[in-house]
Motif scaffolding. Structure first.
Motif, PDB file in Angstrom:
ATOM      1  N   LYS A 145       5.547   2.394   2.963  1.00  0.00           N
ATOM      2  CA  LYS A 145       4.840   2.327   1.682  1.00  0.00           C
ATOM      3  C   LYS A 145       4.713   0.906   1.152  1.00  0.00           C
ATOM      4  O   LYS A 145       3.635   0.511   0.666  1.00  0.00           O
ATOM      5  CB  LYS A 145       5.564   3.198   0.665  1.00  0.00           C
ATOM      6  CG  LYS A 145       4.843   3.300  -0.674  1.00  0.00           C
ATOM      7  CD  LYS A 145       5.537   4.289  -1.596  1.00  0.00           C
ATOM      8  CE  LYS A 145       4.783   4.426  -2.921  1.00  0.00           C
ATOM      9  NZ  LYS A 145       5.452   5.401  -3.823  1.00  0.00           N
ATOM     10  N   TYR A 146       5.794   0.127   1.248  1.00  0.00           N
ATOM     11  CA  TYR A 146       5.799  -1.185   0.600  1.00  0.00           C
ATOM     12  C   TYR A 146       5.711  -2.363   1.564  1.00  0.00           C
ATOM     13  O   TYR A 146       5.270  -3.447   1.160  1.00  0.00           O
ATOM     14  CB  TYR A 146       7.081  -1.332  -0.248  1.00  0.00           C
ATOM     15  CG  TYR A 146       7.184  -0.311  -1.355  1.00  0.00           C
ATOM     16  CD1 TYR A 146       6.349  -0.373  -2.470  1.00  0.00           C
ATOM     17  CD2 TYR A 146       8.101   0.731  -1.275  1.00  0.00           C
ATOM     18  CE1 TYR A 146       6.448   0.559  -3.494  1.00  0.00           C
ATOM     19  CE2 TYR A 146       8.207   1.681  -2.286  1.00  0.00           C
ATOM     20  CZ  TYR A 146       7.373   1.588  -3.390  1.00  0.00           C
ATOM     21  OH  TYR A 146       7.462   2.524  -4.382  1.00  0.00           O
ATOM     22  N   LEU A 147       6.141  -2.191   2.806  1.00  0.00           N
ATOM     23  CA  LEU A 147       6.107  -3.298   3.783  1.00  0.00           C
ATOM     24  C   LEU A 147       5.501  -2.825   5.103  1.00  0.00           C
ATOM     25  O   LEU A 147       6.143  -2.893   6.155  1.00  0.00           O
ATOM     26  CB  LEU A 147       7.521  -3.834   4.017  1.00  0.00           C
ATOM     27  CG  LEU A 147       8.232  -4.462   2.824  1.00  0.00           C
ATOM     28  CD1 LEU A 147       9.702  -4.694   3.151  1.00  0.00           C
ATOM     29  CD2 LEU A 147       7.562  -5.773   2.434  1.00  0.00           C
ATOM     30  N   PRO A 148       4.263  -2.347   5.073  1.00  0.00           N
ATOM     31  CA  PRO A 148       3.677  -1.805   6.314  1.00  0.00           C
ATOM     32  C   PRO A 148       3.549  -2.843   7.428  1.00  0.00           C
ATOM     33  O   PRO A 148       3.646  -2.496   8.605  1.00  0.00           O
ATOM     34  CB  PRO A 148       2.297  -1.296   5.860  1.00  0.00           C
ATOM     35  CG  PRO A 148       2.004  -2.048   4.597  1.00  0.00           C
ATOM     36  CD  PRO A 148       3.326  -2.271   3.942  1.00  0.00           C
ATOM     37  N   ASP A 149       3.330  -4.114   7.056  1.00  0.00           N
ATOM     38  CA  ASP A 149       3.189  -5.151   8.077  1.00  0.00           C
ATOM     39  C   ASP A 149       4.508  -5.446   8.789  1.00  0.00           C
ATOM     40  O   ASP A 149       4.512  -5.984   9.899  1.00  0.00           O
ATOM     41  CB  ASP A 149       2.658  -6.442   7.449  1.00  0.00           C
ATOM     42  CG  ASP A 149       1.235  -6.282   6.929  1.00  0.00           C
ATOM     43  OD1 ASP A 149       0.530  -5.378   7.416  1.00  0.00           O
ATOM     44  OD2 ASP A 149       0.837  -7.046   6.022  1.00  0.00           O
ATOM     45  N   ALA A 150       5.620  -5.110   8.154  1.00  0.00           N
ATOM     46  CA  ALA A 150       6.941  -5.363   8.750  1.00  0.00           C
ATOM     47  C   ALA A 150       7.596  -4.071   9.222  1.00  0.00           C
ATOM     48  O   ALA A 150       8.819  -4.018   9.388  1.00  0.00           O
ATOM     49  CB  ALA A 150       7.839  -6.063   7.728  1.00  0.00           C
ATOM     50  N   PHE A 151       6.784  -3.040   9.460  1.00  0.00           N
ATOM     51  CA  PHE A 151       7.344  -1.726   9.798  1.00  0.00           C
ATOM     52  C   PHE A 151       8.219  -1.772  11.046  1.00  0.00           C
ATOM     53  O   PHE A 151       9.224  -1.058  11.122  1.00  0.00           O
ATOM     54  CB  PHE A 151       6.216  -0.716   9.997  1.00  0.00           C
ATOM     55  CG  PHE A 151       6.700   0.650  10.401  1.00  0.00           C
ATOM     56  CD1 PHE A 151       7.253   1.498   9.458  1.00  0.00           C
ATOM     57  CD2 PHE A 151       6.620   1.074  11.719  1.00  0.00           C
ATOM     58  CE1 PHE A 151       7.725   2.760   9.826  1.00  0.00           C
ATOM     59  CE2 PHE A 151       7.089   2.325  12.090  1.00  0.00           C
ATOM     60  CZ  PHE A 151       7.634   3.167  11.147  1.00  0.00           C
ATOM     61  N   ASP A 152       7.857  -2.594  12.019  1.00  0.00           N
ATOM     62  CA  ASP A 152       8.621  -2.634  13.268  1.00  0.00           C
ATOM     63  C   ASP A 152      10.051  -3.133  13.068  1.00  0.00           C
ATOM     64  O   ASP A 152      10.867  -3.043  13.993  1.00  0.00           O
ATOM     65  CB  ASP A 152       7.911  -3.527  14.289  1.00  0.00           C
ATOM     66  CG  ASP A 152       6.676  -2.861  14.873  1.00  0.00           C
ATOM     67  OD1 ASP A 152       6.601  -1.622  14.828  1.00  0.00           O
ATOM     68  OD2 ASP A 152       5.785  -3.580  15.347  1.00  0.00           O
ATOM     69  N   TRP A 153      10.349  -3.652  11.877  1.00  0.00           N
ATOM     70  CA  TRP A 153      11.700  -4.161  11.610  1.00  0.00           C
ATOM     71  C   TRP A 153      12.449  -3.281  10.626  1.00  0.00           C
ATOM     72  O   TRP A 153      13.474  -3.705  10.071  1.00  0.00           O
ATOM     73  CB  TRP A 153      11.619  -5.598  11.087  1.00  0.00           C
ATOM     74  CG  TRP A 153      10.955  -6.502  12.061  1.00  0.00           C
ATOM     75  CD1 TRP A 153       9.688  -7.010  12.006  1.00  0.00           C
ATOM     76  CD2 TRP A 153      11.512  -6.973  13.299  1.00  0.00           C
ATOM     77  NE1 TRP A 153       9.414  -7.761  13.120  1.00  0.00           N
ATOM     78  CE2 TRP A 153      10.515  -7.764  13.930  1.00  0.00           C
ATOM     79  CE3 TRP A 153      12.744  -6.816  13.927  1.00  0.00           C
ATOM     80  CZ2 TRP A 153      10.734  -8.373  15.159  1.00  0.00           C
ATOM     81  CZ3 TRP A 153      12.951  -7.415  15.147  1.00  0.00           C
ATOM     82  CH2 TRP A 153      11.955  -8.188  15.738  1.00  0.00           C
ATOM     83  N   TYR A 154      11.970  -2.049  10.421  1.00  0.00           N
ATOM     84  CA  TYR A 154      12.668  -1.178   9.484  1.00  0.00           C
ATOM     85  C   TYR A 154      14.036  -0.766  10.017  1.00  0.00           C
ATOM     86  O   TYR A 154      14.986  -0.550   9.243  1.00  0.00           O
ATOM     87  CB  TYR A 154      11.831   0.063   9.172  1.00  0.00           C
ATOM     88  CG  TYR A 154      12.005   1.206  10.132  1.00  0.00           C
ATOM     89  CD1 TYR A 154      13.034   2.138   9.961  1.00  0.00           C
ATOM     90  CD2 TYR A 154      11.167   1.367  11.236  1.00  0.00           C
ATOM     91  CE1 TYR A 154      13.208   3.193  10.849  1.00  0.00           C
ATOM     92  CE2 TYR A 154      11.335   2.411  12.121  1.00  0.00           C
ATOM     93  CZ  TYR A 154      12.354   3.317  11.923  1.00  0.00           C
ATOM     94  OH  TYR A 154      12.533   4.346  12.798  1.00  0.00           O
TER      95      TYR A 154
END
Length: 524
Positions: free
Chosen positions: A282-291
């Motif tokens: 929701k808030y950091l879609p561009d950094a999803f791979d680092w969730y």
């Protein structure tokens, strides 16, 4: 060998500039009888441009509609003209273009042919796998051209096997023998199928002997792949059991608390990972791979705080009363399950793998090591090393070992035993949360997640030796490997029963487990 196949594949050898997709080609590929559509597909596939390739892909994906004499390519719910690429309104009476099995087969072959010359190496690899095992000689000109232009050594080797499979059906005996010798060095399951099919129809005695020898060699290679695959699966299962049991090794092995809510603490860690994934989406879609790296400390803290609350609110009143502890924590486990059902629903929720954990590495023809399993094995090792360092090298670890071995003496030395109990129980619970975080990457997350692992976790701790970290490691890996090897012989259910019987026999002969506890704690 059919005329349409020759048209479809041999025309790729014609070195001309890519021609633009025409309205006549579009109509030819979408209207009329299947034979006519296949011939139109073959003509359009002569060194096609990007729009032609995109239209063929859309046909294969059932993303093409017709209305009257117009054809529409559907993408993201919007209709486009396949020739000009301009957006167009989709008429209400538009109908799907229907592809029968023959047309789908030709479309798949055309797409594979297009992808053999892609600039993307992974696309070419997928195309080669699509054509692998095909013995149609009409494809040989295309394979030869791709083989001549391929620059990646691994893909060139795979194309060579595809060529050999085609040569295996040649009328020339020398070519069949040459192809048989080449295929004998392959360890792919498809190679065995090709050799068996050719052996059934081969009439020449010399070629038959060569085919049988090649088949034995391929089967031996496949057998080694199966054995190594079983070893890897056993290590993978063992690493998961290790993660699950490490937390229990503290709460039960060191503290003597029979915590039946341990599986639910794992569940909390898994749901914490799911929540972090949702926040990143929701808030950091561009950094999803680092969730996932962000979810690890969150899962640990969520489970650790719940464990601390559980110890301060319930467990501290029940030390030395194992039956009451078992009943109390069992009731708490049911409450936690219902709490998660109320918050997230009764259905399982999906936790996605990051891109860097998707896919796998191909080791042998029939052995692929998934990245998510490799990461979990590394993660389990890291947690084990961190826990061993914490217990053996830190002040908290010293206090935990002191309180475990002689609580009255530790209290006399000024150690706050109640606080150490809380910290130790929170640590074991936090490690359970880490196990839940890891498990979310190999399966669905649901309220019953922990129920499938709690018995195995207790078995690992008891089999390894209560309070023995090294024993936990040996027991987890041993049970993982034993399970997987027995599954190959008896099936999953009988393997589970056999493992339980072996554990019962072992505990009867050696009640202290693999490693016996030493010192005052063993005498208590």
């Amino acid at each position: 060998m059919t005329i349409r196949s020759l048209l479809l594949f041999a025309t790729f050898l014609i070195a001309i500039s890519a021609h633009a997709l025409s309205p006549e080609e579009v109509k030819g590929m979408t209207r009329g009888e299947t034979e006519g559509r296949v011939e139109a597909l073959a003509r359009a596939a002569v060194n096609p441009d990007d729009k032609t390739a995109a239209f063929i892909q859309a046909l294969a994906d059932d993303a093409v509609k017709t209305a009257g004499d117009k054809v529409f390519l559907i993408k993201d719910g919007q209709a486009f003209d396949p020739v000009t690429g301009a957006a167009q309104p989709l008429p209400a009476d538009a109908e799907d273009v229907i592809n029968n099995n023959l047309m789908r087969s030709e479309l798949d072959s055309a797409l594979a042919a297009l992808k053999l010359f892609s600039k993307d190496e992974s696309v070419r690899r997928d195309a080669i796998q699509t054509l692998a095992g095909d013995s149609d000689e009409s494809r040989l000109p295309l394979i030869e051209k791709a083989y001549a232009t391929e620059t990646a050594a691994a893909l060139k080797s795979q194309l060579e096997l595809v060529r050999a499979a085609i040569f295996l059906g040649s009328s020339d005996k020398a070519k069949r023998l040459q192809a048989t010798a080449l295929l004998a060095d392959s360890s792919k399951p498809g190679t065995k199928t090709v050799l068996l099919q050719r052996l059934a129809s081969e009439e020449d005695a010399d070629v038959k002997v060569a085919l049988q020898a090649a088949l034995r060699k391929v089967e031996a290679a496949l057998a080694w792949g199966d054995k190594l695959g079983a070893v890897f699966s056993g290590i993978s299962l063992g690493s998961i059991l290790l993660l699950v049991a490490l937390g229990l090794a503290i709460t039960y092995g060191l503290m003597g608390v029979i915590n039946m809510a341990h599986g639910e603490l794992m569940m909390i860690g898994a749901y914490a990972t799911y929540v972090v994934q949702g926040l990143f989406q929701k808030y950091l879609p561009d950094a999803f791979d680092w969730y996932l790296p962000a979810a690890v400390p969150v899962a640990f803290m969520a489970a650790a705080l719940m464990g601390a609350a559980l110890e301060r609110g319930v467990i501290r009143f029940l030390y030395g009363r194992p039956l009451e502890t078992l009943l109390a924590t069992w009731g708490i486990s049911l409450m936690l399950q219902q709490l998660m059902r109320s918050i997230f629903g009764a259905q399982n929720v999906g936790v996605e793998n990051p891109v860097w954990m998707s896919g796998g590495v191909q080791v042998l023809g029939n052995l692929s090591l998934p990245y998510n399993r490799l990461v979990i094995i590394g993660f389990a090792l890291a947690v084990l090393l961190a826990m061993a360092w914490l217990i053996s090298q830190t002040r908290l670890g010293l206090f935990v070992r002191g309180v475990t071995q002689n609580r009255p003496m530790a209290a006399c030395m000024g150690v706050n035993t109640a606080r150490v109990d809380t910290y130790a129980f929170a640590l074991g619970s936090g490690i359970a949360g880490l196990a839940g975080c890891a498990l979310s990457q190999v399966g669905n997350v649901g309220p019953d997640l922990g129920q499938g692992y709690i018995i195995d976790a207790f078995m690992v701790v008891v089999l390894g030796g209560v309070g023995q970290l090294a024993g936990t490691v040996y027991a987890a890996m041993g049970l993982g490997l034993l399970n997987k090897f027995l599954e190959g012989w008896t099936g999953a259910v009988l393997a589970k029963i056999a493992v339980l019987v072996l554990i019962i026999i072992f505990i009867q002969k050696r009640p202290q487990g693999i490693f016996a506890m030493k010192g005052r704690a063993a005498e208590a």
